[in-house]
Design a protein around this motif. Structure first.
Motif, short mmCIF file in Angstrom:
data_model
loop_
_atom_site.label_atom_id
_atom_site.label_comp_id
_atom_site.label_asym_id
_atom_site.label_seq_id
_atom_site.Cartn_x
_atom_site.Cartn_y
_atom_site.Cartn_z
N VAL A 271 0.08 -1.69 0.03
CA VAL A 271 0.12 -0.01 -0.07
C VAL A 271 0.68 1.16 -0.14
O VAL A 271 2.07 1.61 0.84
CB VAL A 271 -1.05 0.40 1.42
N THR A 272 0.52 1.94 -0.98
CA THR A 272 1.37 3.45 -0.88
C THR A 272 0.43 4.46 -1.08
O THR A 272 -0.26 5.14 -1.79
CB THR A 272 2.12 3.57 -2.62
N ASN A 273 1.11 5.10 0.35
CA ASN A 273 0.34 6.36 0.58
C ASN A 273 0.93 7.64 0.37
O ASN A 273 0.80 9.11 0.58
CB ASN A 273 0.08 6.29 2.08
N SER A 274 2.40 7.68 0.61
CA SER A 274 3.42 8.39 0.33
C SER A 274 3.95 9.11 -1.05
O SER A 274 3.31 8.16 -2.22
CB SER A 274 5.12 8.18 1.18
N ASP A 275 4.06 9.79 -1.56
CA ASP A 275 4.31 10.68 -2.49
C ASP A 275 5.53 12.18 -2.62
O ASP A 275 5.77 12.36 -1.39
CB ASP A 275 2.91 10.97 -3.40
N SER A 276 5.37 12.64 -3.63
CA SER A 276 6.58 14.02 -3.19
C SER A 276 5.80 15.24 -1.64
O SER A 276 6.19 16.12 -1.50
CB SER A 276 6.75 14.61 -3.88
N LEU A 277 4.39 14.75 -2.25
CA LEU A 277 3.61 16.04 -1.71
C LEU A 277 3.36 15.86 -0.32
O LEU A 277 2.39 16.51 0.86
CB LEU A 277 2.26 16.24 -2.35
N ILE A 281 4.31 10.28 8.52
CA ILE A 281 4.25 11.15 9.56
C ILE A 281 4.51 10.16 11.02
O ILE A 281 3.91 9.48 10.57
CB ILE A 281 3.64 12.69 10.56
N LYS A 282 5.10 10.77 11.85
CA LYS A 282 5.36 8.83 13.01
C LYS A 282 4.43 9.21 14.15
O LYS A 282 5.21 10.21 15.79
CB LYS A 282 6.42 8.76 13.21
N PRO A 283 3.54 10.33 14.78
CA PRO A 283 2.79 11.02 15.83
C PRO A 283 2.08 9.47 16.50
O PRO A 283 2.24 7.90 16.01
CB PRO A 283 1.58 10.77 15.36
N ASN A 284 2.38 9.44 17.91
CA ASN A 284 1.92 8.36 19.05
C ASN A 284 0.82 7.96 18.42
O ASN A 284 0.15 9.29 18.49
CB ASN A 284 1.97 8.93 20.24
N VAL A 285 0.04 7.35 18.55
CA VAL A 285 -1.51 6.96 18.68
C VAL A 285 -1.81 5.77 19.29
O VAL A 285 -2.03 4.66 19.62
CB VAL A 285 -1.63 5.63 17.62
N VAL A 286 -3.32 6.69 20.23
CA VAL A 286 -3.80 6.06 21.08
C VAL A 286 -4.66 5.85 20.95
O VAL A 286 -5.43 6.19 20.53
CB VAL A 286 -3.86 6.56 22.14
N LEU A 565 -1.23 9.06 7.62
CA LEU A 565 0.27 9.24 8.37
C LEU A 565 0.82 8.89 7.00
O LEU A 565 2.46 9.03 7.38
CB LEU A 565 0.47 7.96 9.40
N ASN A 566 0.25 9.30 6.04
CA ASN A 566 1.33 8.90 4.64
C ASN A 566 2.11 7.42 5.05
O ASN A 566 3.10 7.81 4.15
CB ASN A 566 2.07 10.12 4.20
N TRP A 567 1.63 6.71 5.25
CA TRP A 567 2.70 5.29 5.46
C TRP A 567 2.74 4.67 3.95
O TRP A 567 0.97 3.68 3.19
CB TRP A 567 2.75 4.99 6.76
N ASP A 568 3.21 3.46 3.75
CA ASP A 568 3.43 2.99 2.71
C ASP A 568 3.87 1.62 3.61
O ASP A 568 4.90 1.85 4.38
CB ASP A 568 4.80 3.23 2.11
#
Length: 658
Positions: A271-277, A281-286, A565-568
């Motif tokens: 799954v690809t969520n990131s790109d040049s724009l 990001i890596k915030p904490n998640v509760v 979170l724009n995670w791949d």
């Protein structure tokens, strides 16, 4: 004929059977009166309901009667009335009466909670006796109930003796030949029910309440005990495996997702969520999984109860999914859907099954991003196999338990909630405020270590006996569900207020969702509105407020979070990113341990364990289901979700693949 069926030696057995049939009829009548407004009360269906119930009562009592009938058959006449005969008879009769009386009282309390006869929940409760006994003790006047049972037992014993049933049995000279016929009749009925009759054969009505009323509680209990796992291909409609995978892959595919092995029977994909724009990001998640928070409790979902001001505020200031449905009716089913992002499998939840460790859960996605992962539970995580499941899938455990993880191969850390950290505790564990305080304490430690954290928090306060610290909310503790909901809401508000003072708050996303509704019971085989739950993603710095009215499921929440979170990442999930979901892809998967449903465009396909299916039009205004002409494509799509999920579990397709 009656004398031939019940000769004098069988006098006590006849009384025993009559008492059971009478008590069972009385319980059925009580439950019918309780559910009068919901049941189908047309004359024919009402008569048929009670007639079916009577037949199931006869089948049920035959299982209790046959061992004693066999004893009466083989006991020689010269021993009739002997000390041994009296001891065996009095003990067996007393034990049978107490079992009947206890089960009938238990059925009434079970109906109050679930509006069903005994099912797999009752079987599970038999396993986790500590929590269940405490819950019963805190919810009901146990001394009074035990006293009533004992008084009823004494009265029945007295009536039995006055009728002469004991003396007739002990003084009888009935010969062996005369005892063969009644023994064969009772044994034949028992064998017939054992081999040919299934509990669901009582379900002859479109109204769910009539289906439940026609059952016998004890029979339903043992049926659930025998069938708590239901292999999909054995019990449900199937299609060709290649076709099932093709249909599902077509539903899952998108421009951002690529199958790793498109020709294999798997759904593993990138799954690809990131790109040049969009930089990851890596915030904490509760993640807060709220016990039994039905959508109907929230003003933001149409309620006028005014008991959830904090959650309603979060809904207005966060990403609010207002058309989301739970996959099931129990906490472990919600956990399965959330962590595995999978269609509900029939029978027991994967959380409670064997071979449920080393799976590709949402926790694995967080692990690859460098997160600490912790499961928080206010009770003993032994309950419902939670610690074994979460610990076996890489989560550290924080709970109120006193023992060790059940599986010695599990190496994750376990932290206890200590006595000095507890301000209030009931049968299910510490109050929500206490578990949230523990979350904050552990978050502070992880923050100091410089690592992001993912916390899965399971609350307990919104559960019978509905007790919580006094003086916190307007509704007194222990008075009912609405008070528990109000306290649950209060505790969330307090938690977030405390969290706002922490240095990690601005970089923490809070995800809030119910595990299931407060009740799944209704007149329909799957009562759609009783699966409607709220879900909120909240952080005032990272998430813009928005109402999302797309039809979606619990299984979609974390694929959506990963998109935010724009995670791949590598995915084995059935869920989709709701924000990227097209209108034609909107759907919800709902079910209980036997019925499996797919909801789309206000249409519901339901599969059952007799290899049957029903297709309905759902009227959202009155929550009714009306049968419509079958749709083959809709049916095949429904089958594909469930058949593939079952296939992947049974063939290790849910395991982590490095």
């Amino acid at each position: 004929m009656l004398n031939k069926l019940f000769p004098s030696r069988f006098s006590l057995l006849k009384t025993f059977i009559v008492i059971f049939l009478t008590l069972s009829f009385a319980v059925r009548l009580i439950l019918f009166a309780w559910s009068f407004s919901e049941a189908d009360t047309s004359v024919f269906n009402l008569i048929y309901t009670f007639l079916l119930g009577f037949l199931f009562d006869i089948g049920t009592v035959s299982f209790f009667a046959f061992p004693y009938a066999l004893y009466l058959l083989v006991m020689p006449s010269r021993f009739h009335g002997s000390i041994l005969d009296k001891v065996v008879t009095y003990f067996g009769y007393s034990l049978g009466l107490i079992i009947f009386l206890f089960s009938f009282f238990a059925e009434i309390t079970f109906w109050e909670e679930f509006k069903r006869r005994f099912n797999f929940i009752a079987v599970d409760y038999l396993i986790y006796t500590n929590e269940v006994v405490k819950n019963i003790n805190e919810s009901y006047p146990i001394p009074l109930l035990v006293g009533i049972i004992l008084i009823a037992y004494v009265i029945l014993l007295f009536v039995t003796k006055k009728r002469g049933s004991f003396s007739n049995t002990f003084k009888s000279t009935t010969p062996f030949k005369s005892k063969i016929f009644p023994t064969l009749i009772i044994g034949g009925i028992m064998a017939f029910f054992w081999v040919f009759v299934q509990n669901q054969d009582s379900e002859q009505f479109s109204n769910r309440y009539n289906n439940e009323l026609s059952k016998t509680g004890i029979y339903s209990f043992f049926a659930a005990f025998r069938n708590n796992e239901l292999p999909y291909v054995k019990f449900y409609k199937t299609i060709d495996e290649n076709k099932a995978f093709t249909i599902l892959k077509n539903k899952l595919k998108s421009e951002k997702e690529q199958f790793i092995h498109p020709d294999k029977h798997e759904i593993l994909r990138t799954v690809t969520n990131s790109d040049s724009l969009k930089t990851p990001i890596k915030p904490n998640v509760v993640f807060i999984c709220i016990e039994s928070l039905s959508g109907k409790f929230l003003n933001s979902l149409g309620s006028s109860l005014n008991i959830t001001p904090n959650i309603d505020s979060l809904a207005n200031n966060g990403l609010f999914f207002n058309n989301l449905f739970a996959t099931g009716t129990r906490t472990v089913r919600g956990m399965e859907a959330i962590t595995l992002s999978i269609s509900p499998t029939p029978g027991r939840s994967i959380v409670k099954r064997k071979n449920n460790q080393g799976l590709m859960t949402i926790g694995e996605v967080f692990r690859k991003e460098g997160y600490n992962r912790t499961f928080f539970y206010g009770g003993d995580g032994y309950f419902d196999n939670m610690n074994t499941y979460f610990g076996g899938n890489g989560f550290d455990i924080v709970d109120r338990g006193r023992g060790f993880l059940l599986d010695a191969s599990i190496t994750t850390k376990r932290t206890n909630i200590e006595d000095d950290e507890v301000t209030f505790e009931n049968a299910w564990g510490v109050c929500d405020e206490d578990i949230y305080n523990k979350v904050i304490k552990e978050a502070d430690k992880t923050y100091q270590d410089g690592k992001p954290f993912f916390d899965f928090v399971m609350t307990t306060s919104n559960h019978r006996p509905y007790t919580y610290p006094e003086g916190k909310v307007a509704i007194p503790s222990g008075t009912g569900r609405e008070g528990a909901v109000q306290y649950t809401d209060y505790a969330i508000g307090e938690f977030l207020n405390k969290a706002k003072s922490k240095p990690w708050f601005n970089n923490t996303i809070f995800v809030i969702m119910a595990d299931h509704c407060a009740s799944s019971a209704g007149r329909w085989e799957l009562d759609v509105q009783n699966y409607h739950i709220p879900a909120i993603v909240y952080n005032p710095n990272l998430i813009a407020p928005q109402n999302i009215d797309k039809l979606c499921s619990q299984i979609d929440i974390f694929p959506t979070v990963f998109g935010l979170l724009n995670w791949d990442y590598t995915s084995n999930f059935f869920g989709k990113d709701i924000l990227k979901m097209k209108a034609e892809d909107e759907r919800a998967l709902i079910g209980n341990y036997r019925k499996l449903g797919l909801l789309k465009n206000n249409k519901l396909m339901v599969l059952n364990e007799q290899k049957e299916s029903d297709f309905y039009q759902w009227n959202k205004d009155d929550n009714s289901l009306n049968k419509i002409q079958n749709d083959t494509n809709f049916l095949d799509e429904t089958i594909s979700y469930y058949q593939v999920a079952d296939y992947l579990y049974r063939n290790d397709g849910l395991k982590i693949k490095e």
